[in-house]
Design a protein around this motif. Structure first.
Motif, PDB file in Angstrom:
ATOM      1  N   VAL A  73      -0.901   9.888   2.025  1.00 31.94           N
ATOM      2  CA  VAL A  73      -0.424   9.750   0.640  1.00 31.94           C
ATOM      3  C   VAL A  73       0.841   8.905   0.602  1.00 31.94           C
ATOM      4  O   VAL A  73       1.022   8.071  -0.291  1.00 31.94           O
ATOM      5  CB  VAL A  73      -0.185  11.135   0.015  1.00 31.94           C
ATOM      6  CG1 VAL A  73       0.423  11.004  -1.379  1.00 31.94           C
ATOM      7  CG2 VAL A  73      -1.493  11.919  -0.055  1.00 31.94           C
ATOM      8  N   LEU A  74       1.726   9.106   1.581  1.00 30.06           N
ATOM      9  CA  LEU A  74       2.945   8.297   1.662  1.00 30.06           C
ATOM     10  C   LEU A  74       2.600   6.823   1.818  1.00 30.06           C
ATOM     11  O   LEU A  74       3.216   5.958   1.169  1.00 30.06           O
ATOM     12  CB  LEU A  74       3.808   8.766   2.835  1.00 30.06           C
ATOM     13  CG  LEU A  74       5.084   7.952   3.099  1.00 30.06           C
ATOM     14  CD1 LEU A  74       6.054   8.042   1.916  1.00 30.06           C
ATOM     15  CD2 LEU A  74       5.767   8.448   4.388  1.00 30.06           C
ATOM     16  N   ALA A  75       1.633   6.513   2.678  1.00 32.44           N
ATOM     17  CA  ALA A  75       1.225   5.121   2.865  1.00 32.44           C
ATOM     18  C   ALA A  75       0.671   4.543   1.567  1.00 32.44           C
ATOM     19  O   ALA A  75       0.999   3.411   1.196  1.00 32.44           O
ATOM     20  CB  ALA A  75       0.175   5.033   3.980  1.00 32.44           C
ATOM     21  N   TYR A  76      -0.180   5.316   0.890  1.00 31.57           N
ATOM     22  CA  TYR A  76      -0.714   4.872  -0.399  1.00 31.57           C
ATOM     23  C   TYR A  76       0.429   4.583  -1.362  1.00 31.57           C
ATOM     24  O   TYR A  76       0.434   3.549  -2.059  1.00 31.57           O
ATOM     25  CB  TYR A  76      -1.624   5.950  -0.978  1.00 31.57           C
ATOM     26  CG  TYR A  76      -2.057   5.695  -2.403  1.00 31.57           C
ATOM     27  CD1 TYR A  76      -3.213   4.957  -2.674  1.00 31.57           C
ATOM     28  CD2 TYR A  76      -1.305   6.164  -3.477  1.00 31.57           C
ATOM     29  CE1 TYR A  76      -3.605   4.710  -3.983  1.00 31.57           C
ATOM     30  CE2 TYR A  76      -1.682   5.917  -4.785  1.00 31.57           C
ATOM     31  CZ  TYR A  76      -2.837   5.194  -5.032  1.00 31.57           C
ATOM     32  OH  TYR A  76      -3.218   4.929  -6.341  1.00 31.57           O
ATOM     33  N   TYR A  77       1.392   5.487  -1.408  1.00 33.63           N
ATOM     34  CA  TYR A  77       2.520   5.330  -2.338  1.00 33.63           C
ATOM     35  C   TYR A  77       3.311   4.053  -2.031  1.00 33.63           C
ATOM     36  O   TYR A  77       3.653   3.287  -2.934  1.00 33.63           O
ATOM     37  CB  TYR A  77       3.437   6.551  -2.235  1.00 33.63           C
ATOM     38  CG  TYR A  77       4.677   6.429  -3.087  1.00 33.63           C
ATOM     39  CD1 TYR A  77       4.646   6.737  -4.442  1.00 33.63           C
ATOM     40  CD2 TYR A  77       5.880   5.997  -2.537  1.00 33.63           C
ATOM     41  CE1 TYR A  77       5.783   6.615  -5.231  1.00 33.63           C
ATOM     42  CE2 TYR A  77       7.016   5.873  -3.303  1.00 33.63           C
ATOM     43  CZ  TYR A  77       6.965   6.180  -4.650  1.00 33.63           C
ATOM     44  OH  TYR A  77       8.085   6.039  -5.427  1.00 33.63           O
ATOM     45  N   LEU A  78       3.603   3.817  -0.751  1.00 34.36           N
ATOM     46  CA  LEU A  78       4.420   2.658  -0.377  1.00 34.36           C
ATOM     47  C   LEU A  78       3.682   1.341  -0.580  1.00 34.36           C
ATOM     48  O   LEU A  78       4.304   0.287  -0.752  1.00 34.36           O
ATOM     49  CB  LEU A  78       4.882   2.788   1.076  1.00 34.36           C
ATOM     50  CG  LEU A  78       5.903   3.907   1.339  1.00 34.36           C
ATOM     51  CD1 LEU A  78       6.157   4.065   2.835  1.00 34.36           C
ATOM     52  CD2 LEU A  78       7.218   3.614   0.610  1.00 34.36           C
ATOM     53  N   ILE A  79       2.346   1.383  -0.587  1.00 39.83           N
ATOM     54  CA  ILE A  79       1.566   0.177  -0.853  1.00 39.83           C
ATOM     55  C   ILE A  79       1.477  -0.076  -2.361  1.00 39.83           C
ATOM     56  O   ILE A  79       1.628  -1.217  -2.824  1.00 39.83           O
ATOM     57  CB  ILE A  79       0.143   0.303  -0.251  1.00 39.83           C
ATOM     58  CG1 ILE A  79       0.218   0.322   1.282  1.00 39.83           C
ATOM     59  CG2 ILE A  79      -0.759  -0.836  -0.733  1.00 39.83           C
ATOM     60  CD1 ILE A  79       0.786  -0.936   1.893  1.00 39.83           C
ATOM     61  N   HIS A  80       1.245   0.955  -3.137  1.00 41.00           N
ATOM     62  CA  HIS A  80       1.045   0.793  -4.582  1.00 41.00           C
ATOM     63  C   HIS A  80       2.340   0.885  -5.379  1.00 41.00           C
ATOM     64  O   HIS A  80       2.388   0.485  -6.547  1.00 41.00           O
ATOM     65  CB  HIS A  80       0.036   1.829  -5.087  1.00 41.00           C
ATOM     66  CG  HIS A  80      -1.348   1.589  -4.596  1.00 41.00           C
ATOM     67  ND1 HIS A  80      -1.780   2.007  -3.356  1.00 41.00           N
ATOM     68  CD2 HIS A  80      -2.403   0.951  -5.164  1.00 41.00           C
ATOM     69  CE1 HIS A  80      -3.043   1.644  -3.181  1.00 41.00           C
ATOM     70  NE2 HIS A  80      -3.446   1.006  -4.250  1.00 41.00           N
ATOM     71  N   HIS A  81       3.378   1.418  -4.765  1.00 45.02           N
ATOM     72  CA  HIS A  81       4.702   1.463  -5.389  1.00 45.02           C
ATOM     73  C   HIS A  81       5.731   0.991  -4.359  1.00 45.02           C
ATOM     74  O   HIS A  81       6.588   1.761  -3.921  1.00 45.02           O
ATOM     75  CB  HIS A  81       5.031   2.877  -5.869  1.00 45.02           C
ATOM     76  CG  HIS A  81       4.019   3.444  -6.814  1.00 45.02           C
ATOM     77  ND1 HIS A  81       3.953   3.085  -8.144  1.00 45.02           N
ATOM     78  CD2 HIS A  81       3.022   4.351  -6.612  1.00 45.02           C
ATOM     79  CE1 HIS A  81       2.968   3.747  -8.732  1.00 45.02           C
ATOM     80  NE2 HIS A  81       2.384   4.513  -7.819  1.00 45.02           N
ATOM     81  N   PRO A  82       5.640  -0.277  -3.946  1.00 50.04           N
ATOM     82  CA  PRO A  82       6.515  -0.773  -2.875  1.00 50.04           C
ATOM     83  C   PRO A  82       7.986  -0.675  -3.257  1.00 50.04           C
ATOM     84  O   PRO A  82       8.349  -0.734  -4.445  1.00 50.04           O
ATOM     85  CB  PRO A  82       6.069  -2.226  -2.705  1.00 50.04           C
ATOM     86  CG  PRO A  82       5.384  -2.587  -3.976  1.00 50.04           C
ATOM     87  CD  PRO A  82       4.749  -1.327  -4.479  1.00 50.04           C
ATOM     88  N   LEU A  83       8.832  -0.535  -2.245  1.00 51.12           N
ATOM     89  CA  LEU A  83      10.263  -0.361  -2.480  1.00 51.12           C
ATOM     90  C   LEU A  83      10.922  -1.627  -3.027  1.00 51.12           C
ATOM     91  O   LEU A  83      11.910  -1.551  -3.752  1.00 51.12           O
ATOM     92  CB  LEU A  83      10.947   0.060  -1.174  1.00 51.12           C
ATOM     93  CG  LEU A  83      10.467   1.405  -0.593  1.00 51.12           C
ATOM     94  CD1 LEU A  83      11.149   1.680   0.745  1.00 51.12           C
ATOM     95  CD2 LEU A  83      10.733   2.545  -1.560  1.00 51.12           C
ATOM     96  N   ASN A  84      10.393  -2.795  -2.640  1.00 56.21           N
ATOM     97  CA  ASN A  84      10.931  -4.071  -3.117  1.00 56.21           C
ATOM     98  C   ASN A  84      12.427  -4.212  -2.850  1.00 56.21           C
ATOM     99  O   ASN A  84      13.193  -4.706  -3.690  1.00 56.21           O
ATOM    100  CB  ASN A  84      10.647  -4.250  -4.618  1.00 56.21           C
ATOM    101  CG  ASN A  84       9.171  -4.444  -4.905  1.00 56.21           C
ATOM    102  OD1 ASN A  84       8.458  -5.084  -4.132  1.00 56.21           O
ATOM    103  ND2 ASN A  84       8.693  -3.873  -6.010  1.00 56.21           N
ATOM    104  N   TRP A  85      12.843  -3.744  -1.689  1.00 56.43           N
ATOM    105  CA  TRP A  85      14.236  -3.907  -1.283  1.00 56.43           C
ATOM    106  C   TRP A  85      14.388  -5.220  -0.529  1.00 56.43           C
ATOM    107  O   TRP A  85      13.440  -5.707   0.100  1.00 56.43           O
ATOM    108  CB  TRP A  85      14.667  -2.764  -0.365  1.00 56.43           C
ATOM    109  CG  TRP A  85      14.701  -1.418  -1.020  1.00 56.43           C
ATOM    110  CD1 TRP A  85      14.670  -1.140  -2.353  1.00 56.43           C
ATOM    111  CD2 TRP A  85      14.763  -0.161  -0.354  1.00 56.43           C
ATOM    112  NE1 TRP A  85      14.727   0.215  -2.575  1.00 56.43           N
ATOM    113  CE2 TRP A  85      14.787   0.851  -1.365  1.00 56.43           C
ATOM    114  CE3 TRP A  85      14.825   0.244   0.986  1.00 56.43           C
ATOM    115  CZ2 TRP A  85      14.856   2.204  -1.065  1.00 56.43           C
ATOM    116  CZ3 TRP A  85      14.894   1.586   1.285  1.00 56.43           C
ATOM    117  CH2 TRP A  85      14.911   2.562   0.270  1.00 56.43           C
TER     118      TRP A  85
END
Length: 378
Positions: free
Chosen positions: A229-241
């Motif tokens: 779920v964390l991987a899904y989140y970071l792909i679909h809601h990237p941090l963009n830092w």
């Protein structure tokens, strides 16, 4: 570990290779860690390096989240496709690895690993191992524990996917937050006796766990599912830092996780000698400390932008096969390198890991050349 257009994104290839090599290093450390007080220098070296590579399996799991979530096909079709990709290599290596170990143990090579009991390698016992894998893995097939776990994740992915598709960002935050809390529970259980907790009818579980119930309060939020779920989140809601913010976050987070992992392991072994269950807690892949390290590595590699060279793509494509067959070559490497190459323990570990990785890659590559044997490594 699947065929997808996402597989050929360079950072995904890189992360798969990193995760695979870290697994090999981890197993190369085991005999050194197993020395404990018999050789304190080797124990400390193995612990410090072994702790450093604990993100290995969580990174592999996150790759499954990157490549498979959300599931966009009918449940039966997904199960059929995943079963074919996992079952053939799983059965093959569950049978072949005990045979290879039997041949190796009886080859005349001096077995010096503290983890090997030569008496467990009779022909009769080997034949038993070749069918008892239906219940669980053995020492010979240690890396295959991952397959049992992965099958469980695959079974649940089509179920969680509809929720992920419609879940708001804040709702995923709630899931991940509860999951992070669940990663702290093993430590709470370790410390509970020191504030007077005596267990329930002799069972030292907490939050409802007892002899007739293993499903505590946070059971359904715990484990490897959170990494997908964390991987899904970071792909679909990237941090963009930017790189500066990414590194200023990732480096301290990784070092904190590493300090807890290495320091906790050493202190636990020193003050609770023989408490192997507590030692494993410190190295849990789903522990809060390993999560910190995994998160840091993932966000750094995810930000990398480069052209994936052919060799990286090839090693990434064969990473599953490397993982499946590397364990016996680590065993051979330890028995041959440890007594014969007079270098410090850290260099021995790296030599064992590097040679095992290269040999495993060559074996996986050779098997991949045939359309039949290809199925057991890819």
């Amino acid at each position: 570990m699947k065929t997808s257009s996402k597989e050929h994104i360079a950072w995904v290839d890189l992360l798969r290779v990193i995760a695979c090599f870290l697994v090999v290093i981890s197993h190369s450390c085991d005999p050194f860690v197993g020395q404990f007080d018999a050789n304190r220098s080797e124990f400390l070296t193995g612990t410090l390096i072994g702790s450093l590579v604990r993100p290995c399996v969580p990174l592999f799991v996150m790759m499954s989240g990157v490549l498979l979530l959300p599931v966009n096909m009918e449940m039966g079709k997904f199960y059929s496709k995943r079963t074919k990709r996992l079952l053939i290599p799983f059965v093959f290596w569950s049978i072949v690895l005990p045979l290879l170990y039997y041949v190796y143990i009886h080859s005349g090579v001096e077995i010096i690993s503290p983890n090997i009991d030569v008496k467990d390698y009779s022909l009769g016992r080997t034949l038993q191992k070749m069918y008892l894998f239906v219940f669980n893995f053995t020492y010979d097939t240690t890396p295959l524990w991952y397959i049992y776990m992965l099958i469980g994740l695959y079974l649940f992915m089509p179920i969680i996917s509809p929720w992920l598709k419609q879940a708001k960002k804040k709702e995923i935050h709630w899931f991940l937050g509860i999951w992070i809390v669940s990663m702290c529970l093993p430590y709470i259980q370790m410390l509970a006796p020191y504030v007077g907790y005596t267990g329930n009818y002799g069972n030292m579980g907490i939050l409802g766990v007892c002899d007739w119930n293993v499903h505590g309060t946070f059971y359904y939020f715990s484990g490897f599912l959170g990494y997908t779920v964390l991987a899904y989140y970071l792909i679909h809601h990237p941090l963009n830092w930017n790189w500066s913010r990414t590194l200023w976050t990732a480096v301290p987070v990784f070092l904190l996780g590493y300090a807890i992992t290495a320091g906790g392991f050493i202190l636990t072994q020193e003050y609770f000698p023989g408490s192997y269950a507590n030692l494993e807690i410190i190295w849990y892949f789903s522990g809060i400390n390993v999560f910190l390290m995994t998160f840091a590595v993932f966000i750094v590699v995810q930000k990398a932008r480069f052209q994936s060279p052919p060799l990286l793509q090839k090693v990434a494509a064969l990473s599953f096969g490397i993982y499946l067959c590397h364990f016996i070559f680590v065993q051979m490497g330890y028995d041959l390198i440890y007594p014969n190459i007079p270098v410090p323990p850290a260099f021995k570990i790296l030599l064992i890991a590097l040679s095992s990785f290269v040999i495993s890659f060559l074996v996986a590559w050779l098997l991949s050349l045939n359309k039949i044997t290809k199925k057991v490594v890819m």
